[in-house]
Write an enzyme that holds these catalytic residues in place. Structure first.
Site, PDB file in Angstrom:
ATOM      1  N   CYS A  55       0.830  -1.203   0.000  1.00  0.00           N
ATOM      2  CA  CYS A  55       0.000   0.000   0.000  1.00  0.00           C
ATOM      3  C   CYS A  55       0.868   1.258   0.000  1.00  0.00           C
ATOM      4  O   CYS A  55       1.643   1.480   0.942  1.00  0.00           O
ATOM      5  CB  CYS A  55      -0.936  -0.022   1.204  1.00  0.00           C
ATOM      6  SG  CYS A  55      -1.829   1.508   1.484  1.00  0.00           S
ATOM      7  N   CYS A  58       0.173   3.578   2.885  1.00  0.00           N
ATOM      8  CA  CYS A  58       0.717   3.028   4.133  1.00  0.00           C
ATOM      9  C   CYS A  58       2.210   3.332   4.242  1.00  0.00           C
ATOM     10  O   CYS A  58       2.718   3.661   5.322  1.00  0.00           O
ATOM     11  CB  CYS A  58       0.474   1.528   4.203  1.00  0.00           C
ATOM     12  SG  CYS A  58      -1.262   1.047   4.174  1.00  0.00           S
TER      13      CYS A  58
END
Length: 240
Positions: A55, A58
């Site tokens: 991600c 993230c």
């Protein structure tokens, strides 16, 4: 432009975090939560991130979260993170649908709140210091991660992950075609279903044995016989 700014901001925070760890080696550590130790969040106050290595958002948030965790002792809150690619059961328990997802847990695991605010260090610190989490409606009881429905959801997700690992091992290690595995799983499912069905019928038969049905005399038949006897008696009298 905004994305570039966020990346530069994240890199600066990462450098600051590494520098802080070097100067203060005893800084509060980040808690890595797994399916085997996640119940530790049911004691005390926690702030937990759910993320995935693939991600991009993230990865940009990682230095911010790391730097925030350095302040956890001063903020009197435990900070942890969960890799959903490894802990799919926990992701199911917490109903994680986007990444990164942040949960605040308070009152010894009785209150779960999803954080949807800004994600800078000062915003996170203010969220804890000013107890802004009290303004968020907590998760309803049946959707709490430690409730029975969500425990079942977590267990099912864990079974699904185990099946995925097994299928991958059979295809990659042993070279078994995927269609063969699917057919085998279908046949196994049918056999298990039949066996469980027969076992359930047998158990029910033992617990609730069939009752013996007592024969009930047929009233109509008895009346008909009586009528016939009377008719025969009357006929015999006529003959005499």
């Amino acid at each position: 432009m905004e994305r570039l700014h966020n990346v530069l901001y994240g890199n600066c925070l990462l450098i600051i975090a590494l520098f802080t760890c070097t100067i203060y080696p005893n800084a509060a550590e980040m808690h890595i939560l797994t399916d085997s130790n996640w119940t530790t969040v049911l004691k005390g106050d926690w702030f937990v991130e759910f993320y995935a290595p693939w991600c991009g958002a993230c990865r940009s948030f990682e230095p911010i979260w790391q730097l925030f965790s350095e302040q956890s002792e001063d903020l009197n809150v435990n900070v942890g993170k969960v890799d959903i690619t490894v802990e799919s059961g926990l992701a199911a328990r917490f109903l994680v649908s986007q990444l990164p997802t942040l949960y605040h847990i308070s009152e010894d695991g009785t209150q779960f709140r999803k954080y949807n605010g800004k994600r800078r260090v000062d915003d996170l610190e203010r969220f804890i210091n000013d107890k802004e989490w009290m303004k968020i409606e907590p998760t309803v009881w049946y959707l709490k991660p430690n409730s029975i429905p969500m425990s079942i959801a977590g267990a099912l997700a864990g079974v699904g992950e185990a099946m995925r690992v097994i299928v991958q091992m059979l295809t990659d290690t042993y070279g078994i075609p995927l269609w063969v595995i699917i057919v085998g799983m279908v046949i196994a499912t049918i056999i298990v279903g039949v066996v469980l069905g027969l076992a359930l019928v047998a158990i029910v038969g033992v617990i609730f044995p069939p009752k013996k049905v007592r024969a009930v005399p047929n009233v109509n038949s008895q009346e008909q016989e009586k009528t016939n006897d009377q008719q025969e008696s009357a006929d015999s009298k006529k003959d005499k």
